[in-house]
Enzyme design. Structure first.
Site, short mmCIF file in Angstrom:
data_model
loop_
_atom_site.label_atom_id
_atom_site.label_comp_id
_atom_site.label_asym_id
_atom_site.label_seq_id
_atom_site.Cartn_x
_atom_site.Cartn_y
_atom_site.Cartn_z
N GLU A 39 0.87 -1.17 0.00
CA GLU A 39 0.00 0.00 0.00
C GLU A 39 0.92 1.22 0.00
O GLU A 39 1.80 1.33 0.86
CB GLU A 39 -0.87 -0.02 1.26
CG GLU A 39 -1.88 1.09 1.25
CD GLU A 39 -2.78 1.09 2.49
OE1 GLU A 39 -2.77 0.12 3.27
OE2 GLU A 39 -3.51 2.09 2.66
N ARG A 268 5.53 -12.95 9.62
CA ARG A 268 6.18 -11.69 9.27
C ARG A 268 7.53 -11.61 9.95
O ARG A 268 7.81 -12.31 10.93
CB ARG A 268 5.30 -10.50 9.63
CG ARG A 268 4.99 -10.33 11.10
CD ARG A 268 4.34 -8.97 11.39
NE ARG A 268 3.27 -8.64 10.49
CZ ARG A 268 3.23 -7.53 9.74
NH1 ARG A 268 4.21 -6.66 9.78
NH2 ARG A 268 2.22 -7.29 8.96
N LYS A 278 4.47 0.91 9.81
CA LYS A 278 4.59 2.11 8.98
C LYS A 278 4.09 3.34 9.73
O LYS A 278 4.62 4.42 9.56
CB LYS A 278 3.77 1.94 7.70
CG LYS A 278 4.48 1.16 6.63
CD LYS A 278 3.74 1.36 5.31
CE LYS A 278 3.39 0.04 4.69
NZ LYS A 278 2.55 0.14 3.53
P1 ATP Z 1 0.80 -1.52 7.69
O1 ATP Z 1 2.03 -1.16 8.52
O2 ATP Z 1 0.05 -0.34 7.17
O3 ATP Z 1 -0.03 -2.64 8.24
P2 ATP Z 1 2.02 -3.38 5.92
O4 ATP Z 1 3.33 -3.42 6.61
O5 ATP Z 1 1.09 -4.53 5.96
O6 ATP Z 1 1.30 -2.06 6.33
P3 ATP Z 1 1.75 -3.34 3.07
O7 ATP Z 1 2.11 -2.22 2.17
O8 ATP Z 1 0.32 -3.73 3.14
O9 ATP Z 1 2.32 -2.92 4.46
O10 ATP Z 1 2.66 -4.60 2.80
C1 ATP Z 1 2.96 -5.10 1.54
C2 ATP Z 1 3.32 -6.55 1.66
O11 ATP Z 1 4.45 -6.71 2.52
C3 ATP Z 1 2.19 -7.35 2.24
O12 ATP Z 1 2.02 -8.53 1.46
C4 ATP Z 1 2.66 -7.68 3.62
O13 ATP Z 1 2.19 -8.93 4.04
C5 ATP Z 1 4.17 -7.69 3.48
N1 ATP Z 1 4.80 -7.33 4.74
C6 ATP Z 1 4.61 -6.21 5.45
N2 ATP Z 1 5.32 -6.23 6.60
C7 ATP Z 1 6.00 -7.40 6.61
C8 ATP Z 1 6.89 -8.03 7.53
N3 ATP Z 1 7.26 -7.43 8.67
N4 ATP Z 1 7.39 -9.24 7.21
C9 ATP Z 1 7.04 -9.84 6.07
N5 ATP Z 1 6.20 -9.31 5.17
C10 ATP Z 1 5.66 -8.12 5.43
MG MG Z 2 -1.05 -4.02 5.00
#
Ligand code: ATP
Ligand code: MG
Length: 565
Positions: A39, A268, A278
């Site tokens: 996003e 994650r 974020k």
């Molecule tokens: P927010 O902090 O707003 O929840 P997010 O970290 O989920 O956002 P996105 O932009 O939705 O951010 O993430 C893009 C992709 O990265 C998604 O498929 C998410 O699952 C993956 N992702 C985000 N954070 C991690 C993490 N810490 N480890 C592994 N994958 C991640």
């Molecule tokens: Mg997200």
């Protein structure tokens, strides 16, 4: 330069790669298509790197079926998204070493399709316009032990739903007046299935579609449709979405989509001494706790790039931690280890003195300029050598001298010998102190005939120290970065993560550097011998006029020492 640390693939496939290999072997799919769906509401961080390496990695590993990974901006929320983030995300994915080719997508390009799927659900009697307030809906949702209560609007006639939804779309309602809900099961043990909201009204400008829409789909509704529309075969997401999978499948089963992607969840990445949300990263940036999204202390990709972490070391780290179903915290020292390991092989050596103390070589006449040749890499003859000038005055590191050294201190002290790296052995003949009693000048003599490596009989010289010539060396701004937080779990701190910011996370000093370093381009990476790995700052270093170096990582892990390991 020598090859970087080899990329070792674990011998055993992780569970996701196993599923994919199995699907291909069974002929379930002709190819594999994954996606990385950020996003655009912030900069990417090291957690995203894990997901990028997984999704793009799977595509790279399956060329036999022309596998692909889409870069898709999940930009369905108009309120928090910005074009700046879109550009930074592209830069970061490329820097990590991945290509999306022609496969760049924006979920906002599918707004009409989402809308049509919503209408399809209404016509099938599977969605209705809700006019209770958010509070009333929450009160009717029930909980894990109690089923929800049906909304009074749940059984609205189909025509009325179509009409109301069209009026929502036409902008006749205020935000919050009504929403569209899927009609699934208010008694489901999975709360996500209790008639989730799929569309809401937002009178907001969207970075891509402007004011064309005033209704926007919810993530749980849009995401499976995006995947299906792009013919994604395996939709990989983090574990929080496990409970959303039945809903994902429900939308796929009940909407007119061209294929059935499969959602698979993995753990994650969480790192010690680091925050990854974020929202919190944005707060650090907006409140000025750091200098920007690319502050070298942040776990953002742009931060670690500016810090000097090599992309290959980050990829190696992601491979090494692997893909599992269990959430846990990875020690940040593991990442630092990979960075150090990679830089050890790939970085040329240079000399810089961070805490300078002047040495006068009293038996070298003023005006003498000696030429010293020093290899650029101790284990790599292909890296060549460079020539440095040595004159009567040089800088050494303050802690390479002790007034009253213990027996095992092999560096400089009164009447002691030490080798200047690549040059002579010198003997300390005396020293001066300033008004505060601090040593401010060392007197020494060069031992004749010791240039290079030879050590005369009877001279004890066990160590070589780095030095910078005082006549030719330059001043440089050097930024010593340390961890941004002083506790392992900043998110869990009683006073919140802001209360545990490490006050010593940035120390700026003026160091002495060998002359060629001042002329290097931004991004130049090297080892300052015996000190650590450094990179010429990509933003503020100006070749020739203003050298600025960032410490990427120290030679040794000082935190392990502090922890008593
Ligand atoms: P927010 O902090 O707003 O929840 P997010 O970290 O989920 O956002 P996105 O932009 O939705 O951010 O993430 C893009 C992709 O990265 C998604 O498929 C998410 O699952 C993956 N992702 C985000 N954070 C991690 C993490 N810490 N480890 C592994 N994958 C991640
Ligand atoms: Mg997200």
């Amino acid at each position: 330069m020598a090859d970087p640390a080899p990329n070792i693939l674990p011998a055993k496939l992780d569970f996701i790669r196993e599923i994919i290999a199995g699907d291909l072997a069974a002929g379930k799919h002709a190819t594999v298509i994954t996606r990385f769906p950020p996003e655009p509401n912030g900069y990417l961080h090291i957690g995203h790197a894990k997901s990028i390496c997984l999704n793009f990695g799977i595509a790279q590993e399956n060329p036999q079926v022309a596998a692909k990974c889409h870069l898709r901006f999940d930009d369905t929320n108009p309120e928090k998204e910005e074009v700046e983030y879109v550009e930074s995300i592209k830069t970061d994915v490329k820097w990590l070493g991945f290509e999306w080719g022609g496969d760049l997508y924006f979920a906002s390009d599918y707004f009409q399709f989402f809308h049509d799927c919503a209408v399809h659900l209404i016509k099938a009697g599977k969605a209705y316009v809700e006019q209770q307030s958010a509070e009333e809906m929450r009160a009717c949702r029930g909980n894990l032990t109690q089923p929800g209560i049906h909304s009074p609007y749940r059984e609205r006639p189909l025509e009325e739903n179509l009409d109301l939804f069209a009026r929502m779309r036409a902008g006749e309602f205020k935000e919050g007046d009504c929403v569209l809900r899927a009609k699934i099961d208010m008694a489901s043990p999975n709360l996500n299935m209790r008639d989730p909201v799929i569309y809401r009204i937002l009178h907001a400008e969207h970075h891509n579609t402007g004011s064309a829409w005033c209704i926007y789909p919810m993530y749980d509704f849009a995401h499976p449709l995006e995947d299906a529309l792009e013919h994604i075969t395996h939709s990989l997401c983090t574990l929080e979405f496990e409970n959303h999978r039945p809903l994902y499948d429900w939308f796929i089963d009940n909407c007119p989509v061209p294929c059935k992607p499969r959602q698979i969840e993995f753990a994650r990445l969480s790192l010690s001494y680091t925050i990854m949300s974020k929202r919190k990263l944005l707060q650090l940036v907006q409140e000025g706790h750091v200098s920007g999204w690319d502050d070298p202390r942040l776990p953002t990709i742009s931060g670690i790039r500016r810090r000097g972490y090599p992309a290959a070391a980050v990829r190696h780290f992601c491979k090494r931690i692997g893909i599992t179903k269990f959430n846990g915290t990875t020690d940040v020292a593991l990442l630092e280890f990979d960075v150090r390991d990679y830089l050890n092989t790939s970085s040329p050596r240079r000399m810089a003195v961070l805490d300078p103390l002047k040495v006068v070589l009293e038996n070298l006449p003023a005006g003498t300029v000696e030429e010293v040749e020093i290899p650029n890499h101790p284990q790599d003859p292909d890296a060549g050598a460079r020539k440095l000038a040595l004159t009567r005055e040089i800088w050494i590191e303050r802690d390479d001298f002790m007034e009253d050294p213990p027996k095992k201190f092999y560096r400089l002290g009164p009447d002691r010998h030490v080798r200047l790296r690549g040059a002579h052995i010198i003997r300390c003949t005396g020293y001066d102190k300033d008004a505060d009693g601090k040593v401010c000048l060392i007197r020494a003599e060069v031992l004749p005939g010791t240039m290079g490596a030879s050590t005369p009989e009877g001279v004890e010289c066990r160590a070589a120290i780095h030095w910078v010539d005082a006549t030719h060396g330059r001043d440089a701004e050097v930024r010593i970065y340390d961890r941004l937080f002083s506790v392992e779990d900043p998110d869990g701190a009683d006073g919140g993560f802001l209360s545990v910011i490490n006050p010593d996370s940035l120390t700026t000093i003026t160091a002495k550097i060998e002359p060629s370093l001042a002329g290097e381009a931004p991004g130049f990476t090297c080892q300052f011998e015996r000190v650590g790995y450094f990179v010429a700052d990509s933003v503020e270093h100006q070749a020739g006029s203003r050298p600025v170096f960032n410490r990427t990582v120290a030679l040794r892990d000082s935190w392990a020492k502090k922890a008593g390991q």
